[in-house]
Design a protein around this motif. Structure first.
Motif, PDB file in Angstrom:
ATOM      1  N   GLU A 143     -12.536  76.767  40.035  1.00 23.59           N
ATOM      2  CA  GLU A 143     -11.172  77.171  40.375  1.00 23.59           C
ATOM      3  C   GLU A 143     -10.185  76.659  39.335  1.00 23.59           C
ATOM      4  OE1 GLU A 143      -7.690  76.632  43.758  1.00 23.59           O
ATOM      5  OE2 GLU A 143      -9.688  75.800  44.123  1.00 23.59           O
ATOM      6  N   LEU A 144     -10.374  75.424  38.871  1.00 23.97           N
ATOM      7  CA  LEU A 144      -9.481  74.887  37.858  1.00 23.97           C
ATOM      8  C   LEU A 144      -9.550  75.716  36.577  1.00 23.97           C
ATOM      9  CD1 LEU A 144      -7.510  72.789  36.802  1.00 23.97           C
ATOM     10  CD2 LEU A 144      -9.465  71.357  36.176  1.00 23.97           C
ATOM     11  N   VAL A 145     -10.762  76.091  36.159  1.00 26.81           N
ATOM     12  CA  VAL A 145     -10.914  76.914  34.962  1.00 26.81           C
ATOM     13  C   VAL A 145     -10.218  78.267  35.165  1.00 26.81           C
ATOM     14  CG1 VAL A 145     -12.557  78.136  33.487  1.00 26.81           C
ATOM     15  CG2 VAL A 145     -13.017  75.779  34.173  1.00 26.81           C
ATOM     16  N   ARG A 164      -3.428  63.122  45.845  1.00 28.97           N
ATOM     17  CA  ARG A 164      -2.503  63.174  46.975  1.00 28.97           C
ATOM     18  C   ARG A 164      -2.047  64.607  47.217  1.00 28.97           C
ATOM     19  NH1 ARG A 164       1.477  58.644  44.595  1.00 28.97           N
ATOM     20  NH2 ARG A 164       1.183  60.032  42.827  1.00 28.97           N
ATOM     21  N   ASP A 165      -2.209  65.054  48.463  1.00 33.59           N
ATOM     22  CA  ASP A 165      -1.837  66.427  48.811  1.00 33.59           C
ATOM     23  C   ASP A 165      -0.598  66.431  49.693  1.00 33.59           C
ATOM     24  OD1 ASP A 165      -1.931  69.154  48.940  1.00 33.59           O
ATOM     25  OD2 ASP A 165      -3.368  69.229  50.586  1.00 33.59           O
ATOM     26  N   THR A 187      -5.230  69.627  43.644  1.00 36.61           N
ATOM     27  CA  THR A 187      -5.511  68.425  44.417  1.00 36.61           C
ATOM     28  C   THR A 187      -6.997  68.098  44.389  1.00 36.61           C
ATOM     29  OG1 THR A 187      -3.674  68.959  45.901  1.00 36.61           O
ATOM     30  CG2 THR A 187      -5.255  67.338  46.678  1.00 36.61           C
ATOM     31  N   LYS A 188      -7.316  66.834  44.143  1.00 35.16           N
ATOM     32  CA  LYS A 188      -8.697  66.367  44.202  1.00 35.16           C
ATOM     33  C   LYS A 188      -9.110  66.181  45.659  1.00 35.16           C
ATOM     34  CE  LYS A 188      -8.160  63.632  39.935  1.00 35.16           C
ATOM     35  NZ  LYS A 188      -8.214  62.259  39.381  1.00 35.16           N
ATOM     36  N   PRO A 189     -10.387  66.432  46.017  1.00 35.19           N
ATOM     37  CA  PRO A 189     -11.424  67.031  45.172  1.00 35.19           C
ATOM     38  C   PRO A 189     -11.178  68.531  44.996  1.00 35.19           C
ATOM     39  CG  PRO A 189     -12.252  66.745  47.390  1.00 35.19           C
ATOM     40  CD  PRO A 189     -10.875  66.132  47.377  1.00 35.19           C
ATOM     41  N   PHE A 190     -11.544  69.058  43.857  1.00 34.46           N
ATOM     42  CA  PHE A 190     -11.314  70.465  43.574  1.00 34.46           C
ATOM     43  C   PHE A 190     -12.568  71.073  42.969  1.00 34.46           C
ATOM     44  CE2 PHE A 190      -9.843  67.869  40.041  1.00 34.46           C
ATOM     45  CZ  PHE A 190     -10.595  68.369  38.989  1.00 34.46           C
TER      46      PHE A 190
END
Length: 229
Positions: free
Chosen positions: A115-117, A89-90, A108-111
């Motif tokens: 970038e997360l790393v 949910r964004d 926020t998914k999808p990601f």
């Protein structure tokens, strides 16, 4: 590699019930040299956090049983380990809710796994103790950068990693007006989907925890500045 093996030097606690996302993240984190403890429920996460030297938690919001917000709240009751929340949910209220219970970042998914790393690396860089023994002080508020401790009138105040970094930056720049964009870039280090509202939430939490609402003054239309009186 056993995902629940004891982590040498600390690792990532991944709390994600979706098999495809969990597998993908464990693979990407493993490629970057992180040891990963992967669990699929909030209850398991709370148990594993006591078993391993965890450096950061990647926590899905929508979990079976205890949801991510409640897990984050319980972790924050006894630990300042950095927490990155994952959500489908964004919406601003969802992001703010995560930040208010103590999350350091929000994805926020999808990601993009890359970038997360990158976000994890940025948070860990800021959370690691500094090599230089530096103490910052403004009025009766003291920040020990090496020990990562904040004190008011000699009393320690428990802050999250991001709250500590934000306070330290304010104390590094006393009397200087810092825009929300500048604070976001300096403290979070990467483009953050929560926008500058993230800064406002963390400033509010700092004022409350320090018990010094006038220490960080709002400069209308410009940002914030730290003042002694």
């Amino acid at each position: 590699m056993d995902e629940r093996q004891v982590l040498a030097g600390g690792g990532v606690l991944l709390v994600e019930d979706e098999e495809s996302i969990g597998t993908l993240l464990r693979t990407y984190l493993g490629r970057d040299g992180y040891r990963v403890v992967w669990v699929r429920s909030g209850e398991e996460a709370l148990v594993e956090l006591t078993r391993h030297p965890i450096r950061i938690v990647v926590l899905d919001v929508a979990l079976p049983g205890l949801d991510g917000l409640e897990v984050c709240r319980r972790i924050r009751a006894h630990s300042t380990v950095p927490i990155v929340m994952l959500t489908a949910r964004d919406e601003e209220p969802d992001r703010v809710a995560g930040l208010e219970v103590g999350a350091d970042d929000y994805v926020t998914k999808p990601f993009s796994p890359r970038e997360l790393v990158a976000r994890i690396k940025a948070i860990l860089r800021r959370a690691e103790p500094k090599t230089v023994d530096t103490v910052l002080q403004l009025a009766d508020v003291i920040v020990d950068l090496e020990g990562r401790e904040a004190m008011v009138e000699g009393r320690e105040v428990v802050l999250t990693a991001k709250e500590f970094d934000l306070l330290a930056y304010f104390l590094e720049c006393p009397g200087i007006v810092l825009s929300r964009d500048r604070l976001l870039d300096r403290v979070w280090g990467v483009s953050y989907p929560g926008g500058t509202r993230t800064v406002d939430v963390h400033v509010g939490q700092l004022r409350r925890k320090l018990g010094r609402p006038q220490l960080i003054r709002t400069v209308r239309g410009a940002g914030y500045k730290a003042v002694e009186h």
